[in-house]
Design a protein around this motif. Structure first.
Motif, short mmCIF file in Angstrom:
data_model
loop_
_atom_site.label_atom_id
_atom_site.label_comp_id
_atom_site.label_asym_id
_atom_site.label_seq_id
_atom_site.Cartn_x
_atom_site.Cartn_y
_atom_site.Cartn_z
N ILE A 16 0.86 -1.18 0.00
CA ILE A 16 0.00 0.00 0.00
C ILE A 16 0.89 1.23 0.00
CG2 ILE A 16 -1.73 1.36 1.23
CD1 ILE A 16 -2.82 -1.14 2.47
N SER A 17 0.72 2.08 -0.97
CA SER A 17 1.52 3.31 -1.03
C SER A 17 1.24 4.17 0.20
CB SER A 17 1.18 4.08 -2.30
OG SER A 17 1.59 3.36 -3.44
N GLY A 18 2.32 4.56 0.87
CA GLY A 18 2.21 5.38 2.07
C GLY A 18 2.16 4.59 3.36
N ASN A 19 2.08 3.27 3.29
CA ASN A 19 1.90 2.45 4.48
C ASN A 19 3.12 2.53 5.40
OD1 ASN A 19 1.62 -0.87 5.56
ND2 ASN A 19 -0.04 0.60 5.78
N GLN A 20 2.88 2.36 6.70
CA GLN A 20 3.94 2.38 7.69
C GLN A 20 3.92 1.13 8.54
OE1 GLN A 20 4.52 6.06 9.85
NE2 GLN A 20 3.63 7.29 8.20
N LEU A 21 5.05 0.84 9.13
CA LEU A 21 5.16 -0.30 10.05
C LEU A 21 4.40 -0.06 11.34
CD1 LEU A 21 8.87 -1.55 10.12
CD2 LEU A 21 6.85 -3.01 9.96
#
Length: 442
Positions: free
Chosen positions: A278-283
């Motif tokens: 997903i573009s922009g996703n974070q951990l």
């Protein structure tokens, strides 16, 4: 809705850049598939997924896209208004083939139940057209219409459709009743089409006068039959925009998971490779537009895929960069330490290993010169990459940092691989990523 044969599932960038055909035979539904067994609802959070529901292991992921909440961060699309008395036609390429197919629909972020008046699947023609003789009406528990509950996913019954590895299929949904805002995947690698009225069985493209670069409600296409697949040989590519394929040429299947699937096919052993980026996703941080944080969505988007044996994890650059950049969509996200990033990676490893899934750790790619680059962020990236390479906690390491970096400046992406924003690869860069994968480790 008749639920006797469908399966319901309930589920709870990296940086934005400046940004005449033979008819196919109708084949019987596989025994053990959803066309001949009762409905089973189960919680995605339990992690059982398809493997729990279908112990025979006959279904495998051909294509997937992670669901997102409605938003227009990447530009105008149809997610916020949704659909009413309209047909949506979506083209996807499957990584591995078979003689049976079924689809998964997601209403993960819907505010009301999603009513689908009808759906078809066919082999893709040109643009929005489909191949004559290949259109198959899909059923859900034996019925042509379906309702997907709020927050849920729904698998169709299996249908006979021969499709080869790296071939495209077209899924058409007729949405009669107003849907409200739509669960979607913002950065599609292919063009989607829309028509007024019911055109689910049309062969031609004439009615489909509107286009979009997102996928709507469709979160998976699964295949079965055909080759004798090894048990649990599926690969999930999990990550942010660099997995999602931001910057790749649309309608060319040049994202790195696409290129990886091509490597398997070229070696004469096609395998399931699905893209859950997903573009922009974070951990470690949720955002309103880029999905739940990786540690939360991992169970739904990876552990819930059928016959998964390996996951490649490429996450963390947005956690680092977004905290340093005031123009990040929605504003900067909380600062995250290297220790927190490592703890999140360890959580993913633990969850995958508990399900018998191998984890390949991918090093974060260079980002010097990107809009959210800072020296402090580079120190974090180097430290996390050092841990990925040396900790021994992964089942294998994919060193994408070294694969894409400029030999003259290892903190910067090589110009030949840079789409232009110093963060995202171009088509050549995504190809280099796939070529860096040791197929033997998967």
């Amino acid at each position: 809705m008749n639920m006797s044969g469908s399966t319901v599932r309930r589920s709870g960038v990296a940086l934005l850049s400046a940004a005449v055909l033979a008819a196919l035979p109708v084949l019987p539904v596989l025994s053990g598939g959803p066309g001949d067994q009762g409905a089973t609802a189960y919680a995605a959070e339990a992690g059982g997924g398809h493997a729990q529901q279908h112990g025979t292991g006959r279904w495998r992921g051909g294509w997937a896209a992670s669901p997102q909440s409605p938003n227009v961060v990447f530009g105008q699309n149809w997610s916020e208004t949704g659909f009413a008395r309209q047909t949506v036609r979506q083209v996807v390429r499957v990584s591995t083939g078979g003689s049976q197919a079924r689809i998964e629909l997601s209403n993960r972020y819907g505010r009301t139940p999603l009513k689908v008046a009808g759906a078809t699947i066919a082999r893709t023609g040109r643009g929005a057209s489909v191949q004559a003789g290949s259109v198959r009406a899909l059923s859900f528990g034996g019925g042509r219409s379906a309702t997907v509950p709020v927050g849920g996913e729904l698998l169709s019954d299996g249908v006979g459709l021969k499709v080869g590895a790296l071939e495209s299929v077209t899924v058409t949904l007729y949405l009669d009743a107003p849907t409200g805002p739509a669960t979607f995947h913002a950065q599609a690698g292919a063009t989607s089409y829309r028509a007024a009225g019911d055109h689910r069985s049309d062969l031609g493209a004439e009615a489909f006068t509107e286009t979009s670069r997102s996928w709507y409600y469709l979160s998976g296409v699964e295949v079965a039959g055909g080759r004798s697949a090894a048990h649990r040989d599926g690969v999930v590519a999990f990550g942010d925009s660099i997995t999602d394929g931001y910057g790749a040429t649309p309608d060319t299947d040049n994202r790195y998971p696409d290129e990886l699937a091509e490597r398997f096919a070229a070696a004469g052993r096609p395998r399931s490779v699905v893209n859950q980026g997903i573009s922009g996703n974070q951990l470690t941080n949720d955002t309103s537009w880029a999905g739940e944080k990786a540690v939360a969505r991992f169970r739904k988007d990876v552990l819930n895929e059928p016959n998964v044996g390996t996951v490649i994890v490429l996450e963390g650059i947005n956690d680092i960069g977004a905290s340093e950049w005031p123009d990040f969509p929605g504003g900067p996200t909380p600062d995250v330490s290297v220790e927190q990033l490592i703890a999140a990676q360890r959580e993913l490893i633990r969850e995958a290993h508990a399900k018998g899934i191998k984890v390949i750790g991918a090093t974060l790619t260079p980002f010097k010169g990107a809009a959210y680059y800072t020296e402090r962020g580079e120190i974090k990236r180097d430290a996390l990459n050092d841990w990925i390479r040396t900790s021994g906690e992964f089942d294998g390491v994919l060193d994408l940092d070294r694969a894409l970096s400029d030999p003259a400046d290892r903190d910067r992406m090589a110009a030949a691989y840079d789409v232009g924003d110093h963060l995202h690869p171009n088509d050549a860069g995504y190809r280099a990523m796939a070529e860096a994968v040791d197929l033997g480790t998967l």
